[in-house]
Design an enzyme around this catalytic site. Structure first.
Site, short mmCIF file in Angstrom:
data_model
loop_
_atom_site.label_atom_id
_atom_site.label_comp_id
_atom_site.label_asym_id
_atom_site.label_seq_id
_atom_site.Cartn_x
_atom_site.Cartn_y
_atom_site.Cartn_z
N PRO A 23 39.51 33.34 40.36
CA PRO A 23 40.21 34.10 39.31
C PRO A 23 41.72 33.92 39.45
O PRO A 23 42.26 34.01 40.55
CB PRO A 23 39.80 35.55 39.58
CG PRO A 23 39.39 35.57 41.03
CD PRO A 23 38.83 34.22 41.32
N ALA A 56 41.86 38.28 36.25
CA ALA A 56 41.63 39.71 36.40
C ALA A 56 41.88 40.41 35.06
O ALA A 56 42.88 40.17 34.39
CB ALA A 56 42.55 40.28 37.47
N GLN A 98 36.27 38.80 36.16
CA GLN A 98 36.82 39.65 37.20
C GLN A 98 37.47 40.87 36.55
O GLN A 98 38.28 40.72 35.63
CB GLN A 98 37.85 38.92 38.07
CG GLN A 98 38.25 39.74 39.29
CD GLN A 98 39.39 39.14 40.09
OE1 GLN A 98 40.51 39.08 39.59
NE2 GLN A 98 39.10 38.71 41.30
N HIS A 174 37.40 43.16 41.50
CA HIS A 174 38.60 42.77 42.23
C HIS A 174 38.94 43.89 43.21
O HIS A 174 39.55 44.90 42.84
CB HIS A 174 39.74 42.55 41.24
CG HIS A 174 40.89 41.76 41.78
ND1 HIS A 174 41.07 41.51 43.13
CD2 HIS A 174 41.96 41.17 41.16
CE1 HIS A 174 42.17 40.80 43.30
NE2 HIS A 174 42.73 40.58 42.12
N ALA A 176 40.72 43.28 45.99
CA ALA A 176 41.64 42.49 46.82
C ALA A 176 43.07 42.64 46.33
O ALA A 176 43.37 43.42 45.42
CB ALA A 176 41.21 41.02 46.78
N TYR A 179 45.44 45.86 44.91
CA TYR A 179 45.21 46.66 43.71
C TYR A 179 44.38 47.90 44.05
O TYR A 179 44.12 48.18 45.21
CB TYR A 179 44.59 45.79 42.61
CG TYR A 179 45.48 44.62 42.25
CD1 TYR A 179 46.81 44.84 41.88
CD2 TYR A 179 45.03 43.31 42.34
CE1 TYR A 179 47.65 43.78 41.58
CE2 TYR A 179 45.88 42.25 42.05
CZ TYR A 179 47.19 42.48 41.67
OH TYR A 179 48.03 41.43 41.40
N GLY A 308 41.64 27.67 43.48
CA GLY A 308 42.51 28.29 42.49
C GLY A 308 43.41 27.28 41.81
O GLY A 308 43.05 26.68 40.80
#
Length: 356
Positions: A23, A56, A98, A174, A176, A179, A308
């Protein structure tokens, strides 16, 4: 020996290879969180990956922390994602959305009526966030009430249902990058005295409840989760990470999730610590090139590898890996600026070889 090009079953899905698109925020949506039409081209260009994980996506108006990020909570937002999933499926690809809530990383500029951001506790993050008018300091957030925490759990479940309605094959939570879900896990940030704060078990409760609610809404085999232990981003502080993540992974191991996705952005051996604790599909991400990815798969350290920036700049990344071809380099200046430049115009191998 397992390779990048072997198929993999995730839930009920059969992935054609083990190359996952991680993502990545791309900031192409409008101010209402609606995706423009050219987003479908971006994702479908990369449909040769085994699994694509979308950027996201905000679960509610209070979740938004960045300019031009998409949402999944209004009919218009849901409709704008339908061409994306249809285009990916039309090329034989699979795609998860995500979903996230930025919590204390949001700025009032992004929120309805310039609202104060929310978080587990009223602990301000050090640092700044991007706005189109320049960088701005993070602000002190408001502590969520216990009832608001439970409502946010429900918002994640609704977002999961909306993603499936939009045609996604599943949803990744998400948890990670500093957040909201991650904020609940962090002892210095989560100073709550209710059942969501204090012990490792209590701080992990929010993440587990969200995953359970999403699983109940759409089926656990269509739910994944991403963690990034001790990632140096968004003022992440995790002095007891060695307790938190083994507990979480052990708790999730028997829940029938589609996968767990671990980004070891600090490159401090988290895959080696966590992979043996998880009995399901394990996606490893961050700091991978083809050679390291092949070694992880061959030795059983992961079931799939997430890429990524390499996938951002190389829409045909699986073909380039298979042929040992040179990779395009990413243009960082176009990551978040909107429009198609640096988005849908990276050449494939065949385009690069075509005569001018």
């Amino acid at each position: 020996m397992t390779t990048l090009f072997d198929s993999l079953k995730i839930g009920k899905l059969e992935l054609k290879n083990r190359i996952v698109m991680a993502p990545m925020t791309r900031s192409r949506a409008n101010d209402e969180g609606v995706q423009p039409g050219f987003v479908a081209e971006y994702y479908s260009q990369r449909a040769s990956g085994g699994l694509l994980i979308s950027e996201a996506t905000n679960i509610s108006p209070m979740a938004k922390g960045y300019v031009r990020t998409p949402g999944i909570y209004t009919p218009e937002q849901i409709d704008s994602w339908r061409p994306v999933t249809a285009a990916v499926h039309g090329k034989g690809g699979k795609i998860f959305m995500q979903v996230f809530h930025t919590g204390r990383i949001a700025l009032p500029d992004m929120l309805p009526n310039n609202a104060q951001p929310v978080a587990p506790s009223a602990v301000k993050a050090a640092g700044q966030n991007y706005t189109d008018s320049g960088m701005k300091d993070f602000v002190e957030p408001r502590e969520l009430t216990t009832e608001e925490v439970r409502q946010t759990v429900a918002d994640f479940a609704t977002a999961a249902k909306n993603a499936i309605e939009a045609g996604f094959d599943g949803v990744e939570l998400h948890a990670a990058s500093g957040y909201l879900v991650h904020q609940f896990l962090m002892q210095p940030v989560n100073q709550r005295t209710d059942e969501y704060g204090g012990s490792v078990e209590n701080r992990a409760r929010f993440a587990i409840e969200v995953l359970e609610a999403m699983s109940e809404a759409i089926g656990s085999d269509r739910v994944g989760v991403k963690f990034s232990p001790q990632m140096p981003f968004n003022d992440i502080q995790e002095p007891d990470a060695d307790e938190v993540y083994p507990y979480l992974i052990t708790q999730l191991s028997g829940k029938g999730l589609a996968y767990v996705h671990i980004g070891d952005h600090a490159n401090t051996g988290w895959h080696e610590k966590l992979r043996p604790l998880y009995s399901g599909i394990y996606i490893a991400g961050a700091n991978f090139d083809k050679e390291r990815a092949e070694e992880y798969l061959a030795s059983g350290k992961a079931d799939a590898i997430a890429f990524g920036v390499k996938f951002l700049a190389n829409p045909d990344l699986p073909a380039r890996f298979e042929q040992g071809a040179v990779l395009n380099q990413a243009d960082q200046s176009t990551f978040y600026v909107g429009g198609t430049k640096g988005y849908t115009d990276y050449p494939t191998l065949s385009q690069a070889a075509a005569p001018a």
